[in-house]
Design a protein around this motif. Structure first.
Motif, PDB file in Angstrom:
ATOM      1  N   VAL A  78       1.547   9.073   3.982  1.00  0.00           N
ATOM      2  CA  VAL A  78       0.611   7.941   4.115  1.00  0.00           C
ATOM      3  C   VAL A  78       0.948   6.826   3.131  1.00  0.00           C
ATOM      4  N   HIS A  79       1.373   7.185   1.933  1.00  0.00           N
ATOM      5  CA  HIS A  79       1.689   6.151   0.940  1.00  0.00           C
ATOM      6  C   HIS A  79       2.898   5.326   1.398  1.00  0.00           C
ATOM      7  N   ASP A  80       3.915   6.010   1.913  1.00  0.00           N
ATOM      8  CA  ASP A  80       5.114   5.329   2.412  1.00  0.00           C
ATOM      9  C   ASP A  80       4.770   4.417   3.598  1.00  0.00           C
ATOM     10  N   TYR A  81       3.856   4.892   4.440  1.00  0.00           N
ATOM     11  CA  TYR A  81       3.417   4.101   5.603  1.00  0.00           C
ATOM     12  C   TYR A  81       2.854   2.754   5.130  1.00  0.00           C
ATOM     13  N   PHE A  82       2.056   2.793   4.067  1.00  0.00           N
ATOM     14  CA  PHE A  82       1.497   1.553   3.525  1.00  0.00           C
ATOM     15  C   PHE A  82       2.602   0.652   2.970  1.00  0.00           C
ATOM     16  N   LEU A  83       3.546   1.240   2.252  1.00  0.00           N
ATOM     17  CA  LEU A  83       4.601   0.429   1.621  1.00  0.00           C
ATOM     18  C   LEU A  83       5.514  -0.225   2.653  1.00  0.00           C
ATOM     19  N   LYS A  84       5.667   0.438   3.806  1.00  0.00           N
ATOM     20  CA  LYS A  84       6.589  -0.085   4.825  1.00  0.00           C
ATOM     21  C   LYS A  84       5.936  -1.127   5.728  1.00  0.00           C
ATOM     22  N   ASP A  85       4.620  -1.267   5.628  1.00  0.00           N
ATOM     23  CA  ASP A  85       3.895  -2.151   6.547  1.00  0.00           C
ATOM     24  C   ASP A  85       3.573  -3.471   5.835  1.00  0.00           C
ATOM     25  N   SER A  86       3.996  -4.588   6.438  1.00  0.00           N
ATOM     26  CA  SER A  86       3.836  -5.873   5.744  1.00  0.00           C
ATOM     27  C   SER A  86       2.364  -6.206   5.486  1.00  0.00           C
ATOM     28  N   GLU A  87       1.466  -5.738   6.358  1.00  0.00           N
ATOM     29  CA  GLU A  87       0.040  -6.049   6.144  1.00  0.00           C
ATOM     30  C   GLU A  87      -0.628  -5.106   5.139  1.00  0.00           C
ATOM     31  N   LEU A  88      -0.024  -3.950   4.921  1.00  0.00           N
ATOM     32  CA  LEU A  88      -0.666  -2.950   4.053  1.00  0.00           C
ATOM     33  C   LEU A  88      -0.014  -2.863   2.675  1.00  0.00           C
TER      34      LEU A  88
END
Ligand code: AMP
Ligand code: GLY
Length: 423
Positions: A78-88
Motif C-alpha cells: 500500500v505504501h508503494d502504491y501511494f508513492l507511485k501515484d501522482s495524486e497520492l
C-alpha cells in the motif's frame, strides 16, 4: 489535518482514540473501522486491501496522512502504491514499503536479515517441497521440541511446535507437499527451540532515527495458565516488570540498533512501527519474529502510555524528524483484558448484543469485533472488546479492568482471568 486509519480492530480503535485527542486533527476516518471507531470518527466501508477504493476515499475526503494498522496492506504494497501515484504521492503513509514489510511477510527473509546483521535469534534452516528429505535430515539433528514455521502470512497460525520427531516430519510434509497453509507454506523455516519468557518491544522509525516505545507482554493462548490454542491475544500489560535496564540495554545495542542500521544498509525504506517479538533465554534476549506494525492487544496498553500528541509523532516520522521528538511516557502501568466470543479461536457466533459499555468510567473501552445495528452494539468477531486500565502497577490496573468487566455482558462472553499470572 485529515487522517485515515486502515483497519478495524482494537489496535485501530486505540489509535483513533489517541489521534482524536490531537489539537492538529480536523477530521478522522477509519476504513473499515468498527462500532467503537464510529463513535469518534467516520467509518468508511472499504477493505484494507482495496487500494483503488482507498485512493478514492483519500481524494474525496482530502486526507493528509494514512496510518496503516494491520500487516496485509503493507505486505501487499500500500505504501508503494501511494508513492507511485501522482495524486497520492504527497500523502504520507505510516507503515513500511513492501520490500521492508517482508520482515513480516517472509520468515525466511527475516531470518536472513538477522543473520546478515548479527542479530541474535534461533538457528534455522529453510526447506521447500524439493528439499523435503533434507528437511527430515535436519529435523533429525535437532532435539525436541521442533519449531516449524510457514514462511508467509498465515493469519497468526503458521507456527507449529511439536514434541515428537515423527509428528514433526509429518507436519513438514503436510506444510510443504499438501500446502497446509497454501502458498504461505511453500517454504518452511525450521528453527532451534528457544526456552524462556517472551516480551515485545515496539520501535517507531522514520528511516533515519528511531524511538523505543514502552515494552509489553501479551497473552496469546485462549486458556488460563497459557493452555489451549493460540489466539490473536487475550490481554496485555505494559511495562514488562522484568525488562530492567540491563536487559533493555542488551535489546537496544544488540537488536534495535542493528535492526535500524540493517534496514538502511539493505536499502529497505521504513517509516513506521517495528514490533520485535523477543524471548529472554537465561539473561540473553533473542528475536522470535518481526512484525511490521503494532501488536493487538499490545497497542491497547502501549499507546495509552504515550503522552505526546500522536499527530506530532506521525508528522515527524513523515518528515524524517523523529530525532527532534522527545517522547513522554506515562509512569503508570497499563493492563488490558480482551473479551472474546464463546468458541473463539474456533467457531463462534456473531451478532450478540453487547450491554454495559457506556457504564464504564475508570477504564478505557477499546472495541475490536463490533458493529452497530439500530443503535445497538453487536459482536462481529472473535475478539470483541479490550478493557484497558491504568494503575501504579499492572496488578492494580488489572483489578480495575476485572471490576469493570462485571458490568459488560454479551451471550457467550469469555475472557482470561489470569492475565499477568506468570510475572
Ligand atoms: P510467531 O508467529 O513467530 O510469533 O510464533 C508464535 C509463537 O511461537 C511465539 O510467540 C512463541 O511463543 C513460539 N515460538 C516461535 N518461535 C519459537 C522458537 N524458536 N522457540 C520457541 N518458541 C517459539
Ligand atoms: N498480539 C500479537 C500480534 O499482534 O501479533
Amino acid at each position: 489535518m485529515n487522517i485515515l486509519i486502515l483497519g478495524s480492530g482494537g489496535r485501530e480503535h486505540t489509535l483513533a482514540w489517541k489521534i482524536n485527542q490531537s489539537k492538529r486533527l480536523t477530521k478522522l476516518f477509519v476504513a473499515p473501522g468498527n462500532a467503537g471507531t464510529a463513535d469518534i470518527a467516520t467509518n468508511i466501508p472499504i477493505g484494507v486491501n482495496d487500494f483503488a477504493a482507498i485512493k478514492k476515499a483519500v481524494i474525496e475526503h482530502a486526507i493528509n496522512m494514512v496510518v496503516v494498522g494491520p500487516e496485509d496492506p503493507l505486505v501487499n504494497g500500500v505504501h508503494d502504491y501511494f508513492l507511485k501515484d501522482s495524486e497520492l504521492r504527497k500523502v504520507p503513509v505510516i507503515g513500511p514499503q513492501k520490500a521492508a514489510a517482508e520482515l513480516e511477510g517472509s520468515k525466511e527473509f527475516a531470518k536472513e536479515f538477522m543473520k546478515r546483521h548479527n542479530i541474535p535469534t534461533a538457528s534455522y534452516a529453510s526447506f521447500t517441497a524439493d528439499s523435503l528429505y533434507k528437511g527430515y535430515a535436519f529435523l533429525e539433528t535437532l532435539k525436541a521440541p521442533y519449531v516449524l514455521k510457514a514462511d508467509g502470512l498465515a493469519a497468526g497460525k503458521g507456527v507449529v511446535i511439536l514434541n515428537n520427531l515423527d509428528d514433526a516430519k509429518k507436519e513438514l510434509k503436510h506444510m510443504l507437499v499438501d500446502a497446509k497453509f497454501g502458498e504461505a507454506s511453500a517454504t518452511v523455516v525450521i528453527e532451534e527451540f528457544l526456552s524462556g519468557i517472551e516480551l515485545s518491544v515496539f520501535v517507531l522509525t522514520d528511516g533515519v532515527g528511531y524511538k523505543v516505545l514502552p515494552t509489553a507482554k501479551d497473552y496469546k493462548r485462549i486458556g488460563e495458565g497459557d493452555t489451549g490454542p493460540n489466539t490473536g491475544g487475550m490481554g496485555a500489560i505494559s511495562p514488562v516488570p522484568f525488562a530492567d535496564e540491563a536487559l533493555m540495554d542488551k535489546i537496544l545495542y544488540r537488536i534495535v540498533e542493528p535492526t535500524i542500521e540493517g534496514l538502511k544498509k539493505d536499502n529497505l525504506p521504513y517509516k513506521g512501527f517495528i514490533f520485535i517479538g523477543l524471548i529472554k533465554v537465561g539473561n540473553e534476549p533473542k528475536v522470535i519474529e518481526y512484525n511490521v506494525r503494532l501488536g493487538d492487544p499490545e497497542t491497547e496498553v502501549v499507546v495509552p502510555r504515550i503522552k505526546n500528541d500522536m499527530i506530532d509523532i506521525f508528522d515527524a516520522v513523515a518528515n524524517e524528524d523523529l530525532d527532534g521528538v522527545e517522547l513522554s511516557i506515562d509512569e503508570r502501568s497499563a493492563s488490558t483484558v480482551m473479551l472474546v466470543s464463546g468458541g473463539y479461536p474456533g467457531t463462534y457466533n456473531k451478532g450478540k448484543e453487547i450491554t454495559g459499555l457506556k457504564s464504564i468510567e475508570d477504564s478505557l473501552v477499546f472495541q475490536a469485533g463490533t458493529r452497530i445495528e439500530d443503535g445497538k452494539v453487536l459482536t462481529n468477531g472473535g475478539r470483541v472488546v479490550a478493557i484497558t486500565s491504568y494503575g501504579k502497577d499492572f496488578e492494580e490496573a488489572l483489578n480495575t479492568s476485572y471490576g469493570n468487566i462485571e458490568k459488560i455482558h454479551f451471550d457467550g462472553m469469555n475472557y482470561r482471568k489470569d492475565i499477568g499470572y506468570d510475572l
